[in-house]
Design an enzyme around this catalytic site. Structure first.
Site, PDB file in Angstrom:
ATOM      1  N   ARG A  45      -0.754   9.448   0.133  1.00 34.65           N
ATOM      2  CA  ARG A  45      -1.994   9.713  -0.521  1.00 34.65           C
ATOM      3  C   ARG A  45      -1.991  11.196  -0.758  1.00 34.65           C
ATOM      4  NH1 ARG A  45      -6.385   5.818   2.714  1.00 34.65           N
ATOM      5  NH2 ARG A  45      -5.782   3.932   1.474  1.00 34.65           N
TER       6      ARG A  45
ATOM      7  N   HIS B 203      -8.417  11.114  -0.604  1.00 35.31           N
ATOM      8  CA  HIS B 203      -8.012  10.065  -1.379  1.00 35.31           C
ATOM      9  C   HIS B 203      -7.627  10.071  -2.734  1.00 35.31           C
ATOM     10  CE1 HIS B 203      -7.408   5.817  -2.744  1.00 35.31           C
ATOM     11  NE2 HIS B 203      -7.629   5.272  -1.627  1.00 35.31           N
TER      12      HIS B 203
ATOM     13  N   PHE C 120       0.843  -1.141  -0.030  1.00 42.42           N
ATOM     14  CA  PHE C 120      -0.025  -0.010  -0.039  1.00 42.42           C
ATOM     15  C   PHE C 120       0.981   1.083  -0.001  1.00 42.42           C
ATOM     16  CE2 PHE C 120      -4.684  -0.032   1.441  1.00 42.42           C
ATOM     17  CZ  PHE C 120      -5.239  -0.904   0.463  1.00 42.42           C
TER      18      PHE C 120
ATOM     19  N   GLU D 146      -7.147   1.569  -3.057  1.00 42.87           N
ATOM     20  CA  GLU D 146      -5.769   1.696  -3.223  1.00 42.87           C
ATOM     21  C   GLU D 146      -5.374   0.192  -3.708  1.00 42.87           C
ATOM     22  OE1 GLU D 146      -2.031   3.198  -0.511  1.00 42.87           O
ATOM     23  OE2 GLU D 146      -3.882   4.381  -0.701  1.00 42.87           O
TER      24      GLU D 146
ATOM     25  N   LEU E  53     -14.998   5.360  -3.966  1.00 49.90           N
ATOM     26  CA  LEU E  53     -13.657   4.842  -3.732  1.00 49.90           C
ATOM     27  C   LEU E  53     -13.179   3.954  -4.740  1.00 49.90           C
ATOM     28  CD1 LEU E  53     -11.042   5.284  -2.157  1.00 49.90           C
ATOM     29  CD2 LEU E  53     -11.636   3.278  -0.737  1.00 49.90           C
TER      30      LEU E  53
ATOM     31  N   HIS F 204     -11.789  11.273   2.059  1.00 50.80           N
ATOM     32  CA  HIS F 204     -12.336   9.940   2.333  1.00 50.80           C
ATOM     33  C   HIS F 204     -11.856   9.638   3.760  1.00 50.80           C
ATOM     34  CE1 HIS F 204     -11.318   5.636   1.913  1.00 50.80           C
ATOM     35  NE2 HIS F 204     -10.108   5.628   2.516  1.00 50.80           N
TER      36      HIS F 204
ATOM     37  N   GLN G 262      -8.213  13.420   4.940  1.00 53.85           N
ATOM     38  CA  GLN G 262      -7.412  12.844   4.048  1.00 53.85           C
ATOM     39  C   GLN G 262      -8.251  12.808   2.552  1.00 53.85           C
ATOM     40  OE1 GLN G 262      -6.523   8.131   3.704  1.00 53.85           O
ATOM     41  NE2 GLN G 262      -4.430   9.401   4.235  1.00 53.85           N
TER      42      GLN G 262
ATOM     43  N   ARG H 191      -3.411   9.591   7.021  1.00 54.66           N
ATOM     44  CA  ARG H 191      -3.066   8.210   7.316  1.00 54.66           C
ATOM     45  C   ARG H 191      -2.482   7.363   6.648  1.00 54.66           C
ATOM     46  NH1 ARG H 191      -6.418   3.968   6.007  1.00 54.66           N
ATOM     47  NH2 ARG H 191      -8.110   5.343   4.955  1.00 54.66           N
TER      48      ARG H 191
END
Length: 603
Positions: free
Chosen positions: A310, A259, A143, A279, A276, A374, A257, A409
């Protein structure tokens, strides 16, 4: 304590018999512990309580098992070393602190990362069904911004599989659960909590929960934005604001955040706006291309490419679009078609199915994506070893709290936090239970005052519609507190939010208390307060750090390695700052070792 400004007390009510709001009927429930929120965090707290011999009541705003956890698709982090044996929990902690730009609570990070290997094995034992390697170990993927492959997964439906396992475990312990209930206020004198009030969303019946222990696990506030990856009726700030009004402090509210890869509504329709694209697509080798076919992350992050942090990737996409290299629909392309067809279908089944229903075969053509709100890094300020908020009897956990993630995050850490800290909070709360709740005589008076206020709200017959006000609030935040911010825009945003608050004095609620109109009206009070806290905190932080980017203060300022805290004062929100403790020696050693993802391992 701060009261909810004009939304409930000032809403217009009709005259005559139907305007009588003085008489109140309600159900009273007495319980040792009330867990507000039925996602992964609330479920894990409840499981720990039950295994300690305490019977909590878990309540959720939706049907049982239908929590926002199910939307977390890509994976959950733990330093198992299934593929990269050199990984360890201290490196996981170092990655988390680095991604959070070192304003995370180091104790929160250490507890989460050190707990996670055992929590993953526990979930595996409870039937989560992780994908496995050829030799039978729990598989792991990259990730963004992770030094090693440590994200465990179940295809691209990890959150759903995790919640299924937790719910199944909770049911095996016969943990009581009540669905379709919204809490509207905690009963607190500012120092201690003695219960909570709300209503049954299916019947409109008022509910009083008498208890000395309330655990808030009600999610965050990213859905306040008009482009977001949450369901519209969740993550609207109710958890943090309930705590704020009860006397707790909020922290890091400015950090939201964005995304990098949300679906583009102009291409896929309004129902898919901001939804979404996990990821995991980039973790499995997906490439970002602009409208000219250029793999543009080579300009912004040649080493980590699409798997940089991100905030870095989201700002890169925003810049490509702003400078005219985006698609005609206002996005960029995310392409996984260079991978073998069956590999894509096996590793990304949900993404493949979703886009196929929209007429897009992702094994053959790219997806159109753009940044979307997100996750909220901010929330309630707690002691992570106990979950305590500083208000006696009130605890919080999950996305409702701040501390683990800092300024940004690390992908895969949200699910990790829920079970790692949820277990610890459950253990602590169980130790505090001592007999039946000791409920002051004033509790019923406070509850009835809230119920009368709710009746007035339900009878409001002005001209402003709750749904429209929420939509307008989302537009304000996207415009003034989005990916790029500055003082003038933030101040303008505050003025617009204050104007929205004034409009709530002329609210109109149609239908009864079981209707969506009433639900949206209740949400408004939380959402407006949270939006004010977000804008005020973003104004206070005069630097750029992680997801908070100020074009008028574009650099990280070492003097701002501090947290911004928000309290409810007598006349409004009050802000202060606090320094961040140092991490432990073993984590500091891992930081200094300088581990870093090399994207080209995937090539």
């Amino acid at each position: 304590m701060m009261t909810r400004l004009p939304l409930w007390e000032e809403a217009k009510t009709p005259t005559g018999p139907q305007g009588d709001v003085q008489s109140v009927e309600y159900e009273t429930v007495q319980i040792p512990v009330l867990v507000v929120g039925a996602g992964a965090a609330g479920a894990r707290v409840a499981i720990e309580l039950a295994e300690a011999g305490v019977e909590p009541l878990v309540i959720g705003k939706r049907d049982h098992g239908d929590a926002h956890t199910t939307w977390a698709a890509g994976g959950i982090n733990a330093a198992l070393g299934s593929l990269d044996s050199e990984d360890g929990w201290t490196i996981h902690a170092a990655d988390t602190l680095d991604e959070g730009h070192f304003i995370n609570d180091p104790m929160a990070v250490e507890l989460t990362t050190s707990e996670m290997p055992d929590r993953i094995r526990e979930l595996d034992e409870w039937g989560m069904g992780f994908d496995r390697t050829e030799n039978g170990r729990i598989n792991q993927r990259y990730f963004g911004a992770q030094s090693f492959r440590r994200t465990c997964f179940v295809g691209d439906r990890t959150g759903e599989a995790m919640l299924d396992a937790l719910v199944s475990k909770a049911q095996s312990l016969s943990i009581p659960y009540r669905e379709n209930v919204m809490i509207t206020r905690l009963l607190s004198d500012g120092t201690g909590v003695h219960g909570a009030v709300g209503y049954d969303m299916e019947t409109g019946e008022f509910l009083l929960f008498e208890t000395d222990h309330v655990v808030l696990a009600a999610g965050g506030y990213s859905a306040l934005y008009n482009r977001h990856s949450s369901r519209d009726d969740e993550n609207n700030g109710d958890g943090p604001v309930l705590a704020l009004e009860a006397g707790a402090s909020l922290m890091d509210i400015e950090f939201v955040q964005f995304h990098p890869t949300g679906m583009v509504e102009a291409r896929y329709g309004d129902d898919w706006a901001g939804r979404l694209v996990t990821e995991a697509v980039r973790g499995e080798g997906g490439r970002l291309l602009n409208a000219n076919g250029e793999r543009f992350m080579e300009r912004y992050s040649p080493d980590q490419m699409e798997l940089d942090a991100r905030d870095v990737v989201a700002r890169a996409i925003a810049r490509e679009i702003r400078e005219g290299r985006g698609t005609e629909n206002g996005g960029v392309y995310l392409d996984i078609s260079h991978r073998e067809d069956q590999y894509v279908k096996d590793r990304l089944p949900r993404m493949h199915e979703r886009f196929a229903e929209l007429g897009v075969d992702i094994t053959e053509e790219p997806m159109e994506v753009a940044p979307t709100a997100h996750y909220s890094m901010g929330g309630v300020d707690i002691d992570f070893e106990t979950g305590e908020t500083g208000v006696e009897g009130l605890y919080a956990v999950g996305e409702t709290v701040a501390g683990v993630h800092g300024a940004n995050r690390l992908g895969g850490n949200s699910l990790a936090e829920t079970v790692a800290i949820g277990k610890l909070v459950g253990e602590h709360v169980a130790e505090q239970i001592d007999g039946d709740p000791s409920v002051p005589t004033t509790v019923k008076t406070l509850a009835e005052r809230e119920f009368r206020s709710l009746k007035r709200l339900a009878a409001a017959d002005g001209t402003e519609r709750p749904q429209q006000l929420l939509d307008d609030l989302g537009d304000v935040l996207w415009k003034h507190a989005g990916i790029l911010r500055d003082e003038a825009s933030l101040r303008a945003g505050l003025r617009e939010v204050q104007a929205l608050r004034e409009r709530t004095a002329d609210l109109r609620v149609e239908g009864d208390r079981a209707g969506r109109d009433f639900e949206f009206a209740v949400d408004l009070a939380f959402s407006i307060t949270l939006a004010e806290a977000l804008l005020e905190s973003a104004l206070r932080r005069e630097e750029s750090r992680g997801a908070h980017y100020r074009t008028d203060y574009p650099e990280i300022d070492p003097d701002w390695q501090r947290n911004v805290l928000v309290d409810a004062g007598d006349t409004g929100l009050e802000l202060r700052t606090r320094g961040v403790p140092e991490p432990s020696e073993e984590i500091q050693e891992a930081i200094e070792e300088g581990h870093e993802l090399d994207y080209h391992h995937l090539e």
